[in-house]
Design an enzyme around this catalytic site. Structure first.
Site, mmCIF file in Angstrom:
data_model
loop_
_atom_site.group_PDB
_atom_site.id
_atom_site.type_symbol
_atom_site.label_atom_id
_atom_site.label_comp_id
_atom_site.label_asym_id
_atom_site.label_seq_id
_atom_site.Cartn_x
_atom_site.Cartn_y
_atom_site.Cartn_z
ATOM 1 N N ASP A 1 0.863 -1.188 0.000
ATOM 2 C CA ASP A 1 0.000 0.000 0.000
ATOM 3 C C ASP A 1 0.892 1.229 0.000
ATOM 4 O OD1 ASP A 1 -1.882 2.008 0.399
ATOM 5 O OD2 ASP A 1 -3.065 0.831 1.820
ATOM 6 N N ARG B 1 -0.153 4.422 -0.480
ATOM 7 C CA ARG B 1 -0.920 5.652 -0.310
ATOM 8 C C ARG B 1 -0.431 6.497 0.862
ATOM 9 N NH1 ARG B 1 -6.822 3.035 -0.260
ATOM 10 N NH2 ARG B 1 -5.611 1.458 0.905
#
Length: 209
Positions: free
Chosen positions: A126, A128
């Site tokens: 991930d 983000r």
């Protein structure tokens, strides 16, 4: 902070008329959007969601993920609540971009799960970040949130920026035979908070050919 507010307009939807607020990140060139609905009650926790862009799920109706279902359910929940917000962040493919997401899907077609596919491409599971939400939340005037998410990273991100997450509201929708493994990986490897039935039972309505 490189996030700049640009403009606002009305956004009619099947669930009601939202207000759409546009923001630009001068460092990355990405354009983010905040949707608001209703008049916010001062000092009250506001129902909301942080939603990362998913072209395949949000616009192309992909059943490989639950993103589009979550976005629509969040908008419906907000309309029923009478007030709320969605921060729509341009972080396609958990931050790896659309073309790399398609590359990851190709690896998943060959048997990799969503985490393994990202890692084989040289990315973290991930990628983000959420620092862009600070000026967006300031602009819409929210500092207490009832956050619709299954992802504890979003709760921690908001709290780290001084925002009060009064309640985490589960958003468990969109399960089907195509994303069953994906949902299980999100739960077991990415720490998403989902109940067991959400990733072991198949939606019979979607399962029909």
């Amino acid at each position: 902070m490189s996030i700049k507010y640009i403009a606002s307009s009305k956004l009619p939807t099947p669930w009601g008329v939202f207000e759409m607020h546009g923001f630009e990140d001068s460092e990355t060139g990405k354009e983010h959007v905040a949707l608001t609905f209703g008049t916010f009650t001062p000092d009250a926790p506001i129902l909301g969601r942080i939603h990362s862009e998913c072209l395949t799920g949000d616009a192309l109706f992909s059943l490989r993920c639950d993103c589009g279902f979550q976005l629509q359910t969040a908008m419906q929940n907000i309309a029923e609540e009478g007030q709320g917000f969605i921060l729509y962040l341009r972080q396609e493919g958990r931050g790896i971009g659309l073309l790399n997401k398609i590359r990851a899907y190709e690896l998943q077609d060959q048997g990799a799960n969503t985490v393994e596919a990202n890692e084989r491409l040289g990315f973290e599971a991930d990628m983000r970040k959420y620092d862009m939400i600070i000026p967006m939340m300031e602009k819409i005037g929210v500092d207490k949130v009832r956050l619709m998410t299954n992802n504890p990273r979003k709760v921690k991100a908001m709290q780290s920026f001084g925002l009060e997450v009064v309640e985490r509201v589960p958003l468990q929708v969109g399960k089907n035979r195509y994303n069953e493994g994906y949902l299980k990986t999100k739960s077991t490897q990415l720490g998403h908070m989902m109940s067991e039935h959400h990733f072991t039972e198949t939606d019979p309505e979607v399962d029909k050919d």
